[in-house]
Design a protein around this motif. Structure first.
Motif, short mmCIF file in Angstrom:
data_model
loop_
_atom_site.label_atom_id
_atom_site.label_comp_id
_atom_site.label_asym_id
_atom_site.label_seq_id
_atom_site.Cartn_x
_atom_site.Cartn_y
_atom_site.Cartn_z
N TRP A 153 0.74 2.11 -9.23
CA TRP A 153 -0.59 2.36 -9.78
C TRP A 153 -1.26 3.50 -9.03
O TRP A 153 -1.06 3.68 -7.83
CB TRP A 153 -1.46 1.11 -9.65
N ASN A 154 -2.13 4.23 -9.74
CA ASN A 154 -2.86 5.32 -9.10
C ASN A 154 -3.97 4.81 -8.20
O ASN A 154 -4.10 5.21 -7.06
CB ASN A 154 -3.42 6.28 -10.16
N ARG A 155 -4.84 3.96 -8.70
CA ARG A 155 -5.97 3.41 -7.94
C ARG A 155 -6.08 1.92 -8.29
O ARG A 155 -6.29 1.62 -9.45
CB ARG A 155 -7.30 4.09 -8.30
N PRO A 156 -5.93 1.05 -7.39
CA PRO A 156 -5.60 1.30 -6.00
C PRO A 156 -4.18 1.86 -5.91
O PRO A 156 -3.34 1.61 -6.79
CB PRO A 156 -5.70 -0.07 -5.34
N SER A 157 -3.90 2.58 -4.85
CA SER A 157 -2.59 3.21 -4.65
C SER A 157 -1.61 2.17 -4.12
O SER A 157 -1.39 2.06 -2.91
CB SER A 157 -2.72 4.39 -3.69
N HIS B 227 0.00 8.69 -6.89
CA HIS B 227 -0.99 8.36 -5.87
C HIS B 227 -1.93 9.50 -5.50
O HIS B 227 -3.06 9.26 -5.10
CB HIS B 227 -0.31 7.85 -4.61
N GLU C 195 -9.70 3.58 -11.85
CA GLU C 195 -8.92 2.44 -11.35
C GLU C 195 -7.98 1.94 -12.44
O GLU C 195 -8.37 1.76 -13.59
CB GLU C 195 -9.85 1.31 -10.90
N TYR C 196 -6.74 1.71 -12.03
CA TYR C 196 -5.67 1.26 -12.93
C TYR C 196 -5.53 2.17 -14.13
O TYR C 196 -5.15 1.74 -15.21
CB TYR C 196 -5.90 -0.20 -13.35
N THR D 185 -8.68 9.47 -11.16
CA THR D 185 -9.19 8.49 -10.19
C THR D 185 -9.63 7.17 -10.83
O THR D 185 -10.02 6.26 -10.12
CB THR D 185 -10.36 9.08 -9.40
N GLN E 160 0.84 -1.19 0.00
CA GLN E 160 0.00 0.00 0.00
C GLN E 160 0.89 1.25 0.00
O GLN E 160 2.08 1.19 0.27
CB GLN E 160 -0.93 0.00 1.22
#
Length: 181
Positions: free
Chosen positions: A54-58, A168, A175-176, A173, A22
């Protein structure tokens, strides 16, 4: 520009260790991976490694793959990942051994249900259809890709923090939607 390539026989087996941390453990994982970088890419080790943010999930993910490795080589790969895990703290990890073709199918998204195949079609035939895999989904029909190759295995703390902040905290926003490798 000069490119030099070396071809190898297709491996029979790909031993993979994949760990994910995380956001709050990412910097320590990155620094530990960089600290082992030169030995991880030594051609004599028959390995490939990558780090993805990765941005989302961080999350920050580390992959280590060993091709047609002996038990001793697999143990070395495991100990290299153990070093990162001990530096970064608890994360999620999995160890898999696949055939070369199953590894290609895995990386292409077959096992994550992003392939569409008519009933009775062999799964490897899905690799021939360019609409299969991780490509565009929904209203996002394009991606922007770029790359820079470095010859150093060191990054300043400030640069790591800036990259983590970018991916992050200051990325879309979806996902991926943003990945830095």
């Amino acid at each position: 520009t000069k490119f030099t390539m070396q071809a190898y026989a297709r491996p029979e087996e790909v031993y993979t260790i994949h760990c994910s941390w995380q956001r709050h453990r990412a910097k320590k994982a990155i620094k530990a991976w960089l600290a082992r970088g030169e030995e991880l890419v030594d051609p004599e080790r028959k390995m490939f490694t990558s780090l993805q943010m990765w941005n989302r999930p961080s999350v920050t993910e580390v992959f280590m793959q060993c091709f047609d490795c002996s038990d001793a080589e697999k143990q070395w790969t495991s100990s290299a990942m153990d070093f990162i895990k001990s530096s970064a703290g608890a994360g999620w990890c999995e160890v898999k051994t696949r055939t070369w073709l199953d590894q290609i199918l895995y990386e292409s998204g077959y096992y994550n249900n992003v392939f569409t195949l008519p009933p009775g079609t062999p799964k490897e035939d899905g690799l021939l259809d360019p609409s299969n895999g991780w490509g565009p989904r929904g209203s996002y029909l394009a991606s922007k890709n770029g790359g820079h190759m470095g010859n150093e295995w060191t990054l300043s703390d400030r640069l790591i923090e800036d990259i983590l902040d970018l991916v992050h905290n200051n990325a879309p926003t979806l996902e991926y939607g943003v990945m830095i490798e």
